[in-house]
Design a protein around this motif. Structure first.
Motif, mmCIF file in Angstrom:
data_model
loop_
_atom_site.group_PDB
_atom_site.id
_atom_site.type_symbol
_atom_site.label_atom_id
_atom_site.label_comp_id
_atom_site.label_asym_id
_atom_site.label_seq_id
_atom_site.Cartn_x
_atom_site.Cartn_y
_atom_site.Cartn_z
ATOM 1 N N MET A 1 -12.816 -58.523 1.943
ATOM 2 C CA MET A 1 -13.683 -59.212 2.905
ATOM 3 C C MET A 1 -13.298 -58.822 4.326
ATOM 4 O O MET A 1 -12.101 -58.765 4.659
ATOM 5 N N LEU A 2 -14.288 -58.587 5.175
ATOM 6 C CA LEU A 2 -14.026 -58.292 6.576
ATOM 7 C C LEU A 2 -13.446 -59.523 7.273
ATOM 8 O O LEU A 2 -13.813 -60.658 6.967
ATOM 9 N N SER A 3 -12.546 -59.299 8.199
ATOM 10 C CA SER A 3 -11.932 -60.422 8.915
ATOM 11 C C SER A 3 -12.985 -61.213 9.699
ATOM 12 O O SER A 3 -12.890 -62.438 9.822
ATOM 13 N N ARG A 4 -13.994 -60.520 10.220
ATOM 14 C CA ARG A 4 -15.065 -61.203 10.946
ATOM 15 C C ARG A 4 -15.817 -62.162 10.036
ATOM 16 O O ARG A 4 -16.162 -63.276 10.439
ATOM 17 N N VAL A 5 -16.070 -61.736 8.810
ATOM 18 C CA VAL A 5 -16.766 -62.591 7.842
ATOM 19 C C VAL A 5 -15.923 -63.803 7.491
ATOM 20 O O VAL A 5 -16.413 -64.934 7.458
ATOM 21 N N ALA A 6 -14.644 -63.580 7.231
ATOM 22 C CA ALA A 6 -13.746 -64.692 6.900
ATOM 23 C C ALA A 6 -13.686 -65.707 8.031
ATOM 24 O O ALA A 6 -13.722 -66.926 7.805
ATOM 25 N N ASP A 7 -13.608 -65.227 9.269
ATOM 26 C CA ASP A 7 -13.531 -66.116 10.418
ATOM 27 C C ASP A 7 -14.805 -66.941 10.569
ATOM 28 O O ASP A 7 -14.748 -68.141 10.852
ATOM 29 N N SER A 8 -15.956 -66.318 10.360
ATOM 30 C CA SER A 8 -17.227 -67.032 10.495
ATOM 31 C C SER A 8 -17.393 -68.099 9.416
ATOM 32 O O SER A 8 -17.860 -69.204 9.696
ATOM 33 N N ILE A 9 -17.016 -67.789 8.189
ATOM 34 C CA ILE A 9 -17.115 -68.767 7.104
ATOM 35 C C ILE A 9 -16.176 -69.945 7.364
ATOM 36 O O ILE A 9 -16.542 -71.114 7.178
ATOM 37 N N TYR A 10 -14.980 -69.643 7.800
ATOM 38 C CA TYR A 10 -13.976 -70.672 8.113
ATOM 39 C C TYR A 10 -14.490 -71.625 9.189
ATOM 40 O O TYR A 10 -14.427 -72.854 9.041
ATOM 41 N N TRP A 11 -15.042 -71.068 10.268
ATOM 42 C CA TRP A 11 -15.500 -71.928 11.368
ATOM 43 C C TRP A 11 -16.832 -72.604 11.067
ATOM 44 O O TRP A 11 -17.115 -73.683 11.577
ATOM 45 N N MET A 12 -17.657 -71.994 10.250
ATOM 46 C CA MET A 12 -18.880 -72.664 9.804
ATOM 47 C C MET A 12 -18.522 -73.976 9.115
ATOM 48 O O MET A 12 -19.103 -75.039 9.399
ATOM 49 N N ALA A 13 -17.548 -73.930 8.209
ATOM 50 C CA ALA A 13 -17.121 -75.124 7.492
ATOM 51 C C ALA A 13 -16.485 -76.139 8.434
ATOM 52 O O ALA A 13 -16.724 -77.354 8.320
#
Length: 353
Positions: A1-13
């Protein structure tokens, strides 16, 4: 997983959970004022000031308003576009993060978040808040519950799911610690003690949707038991112990299951905090002081969040620089090796001549 994707999912939650907590907090404060009766009408600041302390918006609110008034506080925390921590901006941020990872989440999750954003920005949403604020808060709560349920039902138990749980549980633990801190100065005595504040403790339970769960756990409204329940009980999904346990599990699943020396920093930080909570008692915590304990707890939760960022997000920005630096050294080495080869060839030619 791209770090950008992980960060966005984390902050979405995290942003969805933050909007839900704000809605529940504002709704429970309205109920508390009704229960307080004349006391609430004479001095409403004592009921609304703790909310600003919980969200950390005291300075921002003071810059815009001279006095703490219920309507002004509610407006500031609900739909003020210039307050980054308002319900409106939390939902906008959650939707923007969801948009950037549209291909990583299910259609149902996207529709839930997008629909909530459209509602709070619509004329209907603003009219609902203006005329029936309780209905507005409940609408946000229901949408957040839908998000949790849809994500649970449609997300494979892979990296996306673990980053979702990280964001949700870390935000819950942080909000719970802030709520407990607002009660740290309340008396732990119960009626007929003159300093008893049973309504405030009851409001704390309702603000966490824990009223019925706590009643099944303990029949008496005892502040000691409430603090113990919110801090140390691993069976209640909003307790700090339960949230830290889920955070630790998610981090181990994301790549920290080896020997202790091989574990990433987030796994070590969350594991230490989990162990400390598991082997602590409420009497020990209260001897130290609830406020001091919560301060340390918030520092450690922040440390976990920072280590998650450094491990899963910042790593992607630092690693290419390290590789480029390493490649530069390799390039220099190969250049020197090539020069050495040329010198050897020249020496051989001279000897032949």
């Amino acid at each position: 997983m791209l770090s950008r994707v992980a960060d966005s999912i984390y902050w979405m939650a995290r942003y969805i959970e933050r909007a839900e907590n704000l809605s529940r907090l504002l709704l429970s404060t309205q109920d508390l004022l009704l229960d307080a009766g004349a006391e609430g009408r004479l001095d409403e600041a004592q009921f609304w000031q703790p909310i600003l302390a919980t969200t950390g918006d005291e300075e921002a609110y003071a810059a815009a308003h001279k006095k703490v008034k219920g309507k002004d506080v509610a407006d500031f925390l609900a739909l003020r576009p210039d307050n980054p921590n308002s319900i409106l901006n939390c939902i906008r941020a959650a939707r923007e993060n969801a948009r950037t990872v549209r291909d990583q989440i299910s259609d149902e999750v996207w529709e839930c978040i997008n629909g909530l954003k459209l509602f709070v920005e619509s004329a209907e949403g603003k009219a609902t808040y203006r005329n029936q604020s309780a209905v507005f808060y409940e609408r946000v709560l229901r949408r957040s519950y839908q998000f949790q349920g849809i994500a649970d039902s449609t997300t494979p138990r892979g990296e996306v799911w673990h980053f979702l749980r990280l964001g949700t549980c870390l935000e819950r633990a942080d909000q719970m610690s802030r709520l407990l801190d607002t009660c740290s100065e309340l008396s732990l005595e119960m009626p007929p003690h003159p300093e008893a504040r049973p309504l405030r403790w009851a409001a704390l339970l309702r603000s966490c949707s824990a009223w019925h769960a706590f009643q099944a756990h303990c029949s008496k409204l005892d502040p000691h038991k409430i603090i113990e329940y919110f801090l140390l009980d691993e069976t209640f999904p909003r307790s700090i112990a339960c949230c830290v346990t889920e955070v630790h599990h998610a981090l181990r699943e994301l790549g920290g299951t080896g020997a202790l020396n091989d574990m990433s920093a987030p796994v070590r930080h969350s594991g230490r905090l989990r162990a400390d909570l598991a082997y602590s008692t409420v009497d020990e915590l209260l001897t130290t002081g609830l406020h001091d304990f919560v301060d340390e707890l918030q520092t450690r939760l922040g440390q976990i969040g920072q280590s998650i960022f450094e491990t899963f997000v910042l790593y992607a920005d630092v690693k290419p620089e390290e590789e480029e630096h390493h490649s530069a050294h390799l390039g220099a080495f190969h250049a020197h090796a090539a020069d050495a080869d040329v010198q050897v060839q020249q020496q051989q030619q001279q000897q032949q001549q």
